[in-house]
Design a protein around this motif. Sequence first.
Motif, short mmCIF file in Angstrom:
data_model
loop_
_atom_site.label_atom_id
_atom_site.label_comp_id
_atom_site.label_asym_id
_atom_site.label_seq_id
_atom_site.Cartn_x
_atom_site.Cartn_y
_atom_site.Cartn_z
N GLY C 56 0.81 -1.23 0.00
CA GLY C 56 0.00 0.00 0.00
C GLY C 56 0.83 1.27 0.00
N LEU C 57 2.15 1.11 -0.17
CA LEU C 57 3.04 2.27 -0.08
C LEU C 57 3.72 2.53 -1.43
N SER C 58 2.90 2.77 -2.43
CA SER C 58 3.43 3.09 -3.76
C SER C 58 4.11 4.45 -3.73
N GLU C 59 4.89 4.70 -4.75
CA GLU C 59 5.54 6.02 -4.86
C GLU C 59 4.49 7.13 -4.82
N SER C 60 3.39 6.92 -5.52
CA SER C 60 2.40 8.00 -5.58
C SER C 60 1.71 8.18 -4.23
N ARG C 61 1.44 7.07 -3.54
CA ARG C 61 0.82 7.19 -2.21
C ARG C 61 1.76 7.97 -1.27
N LEU C 62 3.03 7.64 -1.29
CA LEU C 62 3.98 8.34 -0.40
C LEU C 62 4.15 9.80 -0.82
N ALA C 63 4.12 10.03 -2.13
CA ALA C 63 4.28 11.41 -2.60
C ALA C 63 3.13 12.29 -2.11
#
Lengths: 244, 244, 244, 244
Positions: C56-63
Motif C-alpha cells: 500500500g506504499l506506492s511512490e504515488s501514495r507516499l508522494a
Amino acid sequence: MTAKLKVTVWNEFRHEQHNEKVRSVYPGGIHAAIGEGLAGTADVAYATLDQDEEHGLSESRLAETDVLIWWGHMAHGDVKDEIVERVKRRVLQGMGLIVLHSGHFSKIFKTLMGTSCDLKWREADEKERLWVVSPGHPIAEGIGEYIELPQEEMYGEHFDIPQPDELVFVSWFEGGEVFRSGCTFHRGQGKIFYFRPGHETYPTYYNEQVRTVIRNAVKWAAPTRRDYPTYGNHKPLEAIGNKA
Amino acid sequence: MTAKLKVTVWNEFRHEQHNEKVRSVYPGGIHAAIGEGLAGTADVAYATLDQDEEHGLSESRLAETDVLIWWGHMAHGDVKDEIVERVKRRVLQGMGLIVLHSGHFSKIFKTLMGTSCDLKWREADEKERLWVVSPGHPIAEGIGEYIELPQEEMYGEHFDIPQPDELVFVSWFEGGEVFRSGCTFHRGQGKIFYFRPGHETYPTYYNEQVRTVIRNAVKWAAPTRRDYPTYGNHKPLEAIGNKA
Amino acid sequence: MTAKLKVTVWNEFRHEQHNEKVRSVYPGGIHAAIGEGLAGTADVAYATLDQDEEHGLSESRLAETDVLIWWGHMAHGDVKDEIVERVKRRVLQGMGLIVLHSGHFSKIFKTLMGTSCDLKWREADEKERLWVVSPGHPIAEGIGEYIELPQEEMYGEHFDIPQPDELVFVSWFEGGEVFRSGCTFHRGQGKIFYFRPGHETYPTYYNEQVRTVIRNAVKWAAPTRRDYPTYGNHKPLEAIGNKA
Amino acid sequence: MTAKLKVTVWNEFRHEQHNEKVRSVYPGGIHAAIGEGLAGTADVAYATLDQDEEHGLSESRLAETDVLIWWGHMAHGDVKDEIVERVKRRVLQGMGLIVLHSGHFSKIFKTLMGTSCDLKWREADEKERLWVVSPGHPIAEGIGEYIELPQEEMYGEHFDIPQPDELVFVSWFEGGEVFRSGCTFHRGQGKIFYFRPGHETYPTYYNEQVRTVIRNAVKWAAPTRRDYPTYGNHKPLEAIGNKA
C-alpha cells in the motif's frame, strides 16, 4: 586507565598506491601518519581494505580494539557488508569509532547515522579554519580558539547527519561555506566522533593540532567498562496488581 | 490556531534618537520595521525602554503577549531587574521569546541562559552568510540554503551560551569567523529563539528572508496550551510498602 | 496551514485477522482506530502489509503523504527492503513519520536510528503512567501532567536508540521499570516521533489523551516547506586566494 | 592525568547539627561521607556554610579546586550572592560542579540553569530505582542496569531544568513517579552533573554504587586544559572587501 588504549587505524589505502601525489605526501600510507600521531598514547595496529578477505577486521582484531579509526574514500563500495555489520555490532557493544574526512560516505558511518551523510564539496586548495564551539569538551583540550589549515578540500553545509550530541568544531572556508566539522554521537554503548579534515593530497595528518584532536578523541571514545544491557522478556521487579 | 498570535516587539529605542545614521535607516524605530514584517501574521504591539516606569512591559501587557521580541544594545543596564524577573516568569510559564542580535547581552537573555553570553564582534561592513544546518526545522520554512547579508556587524565564536536544543543557522563572515546564529532553547514551558542579524546601522530588518525567519520563529515559539505543572509536596499515586 | 494534512496510517494488520482477542478490541483493525482519532484534523488514508505488492506504499501514495504513521509487530520481516528504502528516502526529503509501540523493531525505524532499537518487555496487564517531561513541547499540548493507562504491555530501559533530540514523555511501570516513551528525532529534512503505547490487546488507541498526542504529533511532524538541499560539487561563493 | 584531581566537597552542614536522626546517619557530616567515597581518586578538601565569612569558598580555595561538589537544603538563602557569583565565574572558566539532591534549589544551580529548578517531592521512605539510560556514558562505568535504593525521598517530574545535554539516569519511584535523576550540562568551559539521591535521613552516600557514580562524575567533570576563550572586539583574520 593505566593500560594503554588499543587503537586500530583502518585505511582504504588505495589512493597512495595509484596516485603519485598522494604517495609523495603519505609514503607509508595515510594510516601510518595517523598512527604516528598516536605514539605514546595508544597501542596502534593497522588494517587496510585489501589486507585479507576481512579487510584486516577479523572478529579477533575487533575484539582487541578499544577505538577504531576509519579513513576511506574511493572504494567505500568494496567494503563487504558483513564486515560493516561486524564493526557496527562492536560499536553498539562499546568500541569507539573515529570517522575521518571522506569516511562520511563510508557504509559504516551511513548505517550508524541513518541518513545520507551527503554534503557539498570542492577541491580548490583553500583555507579552512576550524573554530572551537564547545570550549569545555575534552576533545578540544590543548587546542587554541581555532585550527587553521592553509589548504584543504572544502566540505559545506548542509551536512546530512542527525543533530550531533555535541558539536565541537565548526569550519570556515575561504570560498564562503561553513561546516559542522567535529561532531559526537552515541550509538548503543559506543561513542563516535566525526572529524572533517584530511584530504589525501594535503599533509593534514602531520599537523600537530589535528593530531592532538585525534589523540583527544581516542581518549574520549574509549569504551565505558560495564556489562552490556540485557534485552528481551523481563520479569517484574515489583508486585503487579497491588492497589493503593 | 485560528486566532492571530499576539506579539509584543520590545525595542530599547535609544540609538534611533541619538544617532542620525540609525534614524535614517529606521526612522520609525527598529521595532516598527520588525513589526511591519509581521503584518498579517500576528497582532503586533510595541513597547520601549523609556515608555513608562515599566518599560512598556506591565503585567497586563505581558499577560496578553504570546511571543515577545527583544532588541536592545546600549542600555541593557537601564532595564529594571524587577521587569526582567517578570519577563522571565512569563517565559517559564509559556510565553515565547525571540532575542535579536545585541540582545545576546540583555539581562533577560543572560538570566535565562545562565552563562556570560559573550562573543567576539567587529563593525567592518562585512558580508554575512547564514547557512541552514537544520533543513527540516519550521523556522527555516521558505528559506533557501543560506541568507546573504551584504553588510553586517560580525559576531564570532566562541559564543558563550549553553548548547542550543536545536541549531538552525550557522554564519560565515568575510573576515574569517563563524557563529551559531540561529539557536533554540526551552526554559520552563517557554520557547526561546536567538537570531543573530540586525545591527542598528544596516537595513537588515527590511530584508525579506530575515523577516520570514522572524515570522517563522513567532509561530514556532507560540505558547503550548496546557496547564502549568504543579510543584511541591505530592501525595503518592500508588501504595507504598506493598512488596512482591 | 489551511489545507488539511494528508496522513497515511500504515498497519501490519495481521494480529486482527488471526487473533480473536485482538479482533474484538479492534474489529476494523488498529489503523481504523488510529485514523478515527485524526478525524477533523487530517485527511486520512490507510495502507496495510498485505494490501498489494507494495504494502500500500506506492511512490504515488507516499508522494501524497505529509505524515506516515506506522504500526507493525509480528511481521516486520515481511516488509520488503525496497519499500523500506522508499519510505526512508521520503522521510529524508521531509515526510513526517510517527512510529508506534512495537514499530520500534520495524525495519524503517531501525534503519533511521542506526541502532538495534532493542528494549525489555513484558505482557502482564500492568499500569503505565506517561509523565510529561517537556511541558512546552507542542506534542504535549492539552495533556495533563501524565497519561495513565490501566493496562499495557511493559517496555523497559535500556531502550537502544540514539539520544532523542527532545524527550517528551517518560513512562512509569507498575512492575518497576521506566521508559523514554515519547521521543523526537530529525533525519534529513524529516521529523520522526516515537510513541510507546499501543499493544494490540488493549484499547489504547481509543484513549482520548493518546489520540490527542498522535494528533499533536501529526501537526508537529508536518513537512517544512522548502527546497531540498543541494549536495555534491559546489562552486565557490567567494574568491579564493585573495590575501589580507 | 597523573596528578590527582582536587575536589572540594561543600556541605551546608546544618541538619547534622540540629537533627539527631541526621547526625546518627552522618556523624561527621554529609560531606565527610561523600569525601570518604572519593578516597584514592581525588585530593579532597571540605568547606561548609558557617566555616567563615566566605562559606569556605575563598578565591584561593576555588582556584585550587578542579571539581566542586555541592550539598545544601534548608539554608540556600544564607549563601551570599557574591560567593554564588564567584562559584559561577569559576564554573564558566572550567571548574567542574556536581550538584547533589536538594542542591537542585541552591542559588548556584538555579543561576546556572536559568529556570526555577522546581519539582515534586515527598518523604515516605519509599524505594527508588535509578535506571541507566545512557549505557556508554563514562558516569555509568561499573554500574549495573540500575541502582536500587531501599528508602529515599521522592522527587518527581516535571523537573524544571533545561533539557540536559545528556540524560544518564531516570528514576522509578514506588509511589508512581519518575525523575530525570542524572543529568549533564555544559556552561562556559565548565561541566555540571546533577545527581538526585541523597536525602539527609538515609545512608545513601555510603552506598557503593552511589559512590561509584560520584567518583565517575568527578573524573568526567574535570577541567579541560586550554586557554579561556577571548571575547570582545576582534580584528579580521581575512581581508574584507576583496570581491570574486
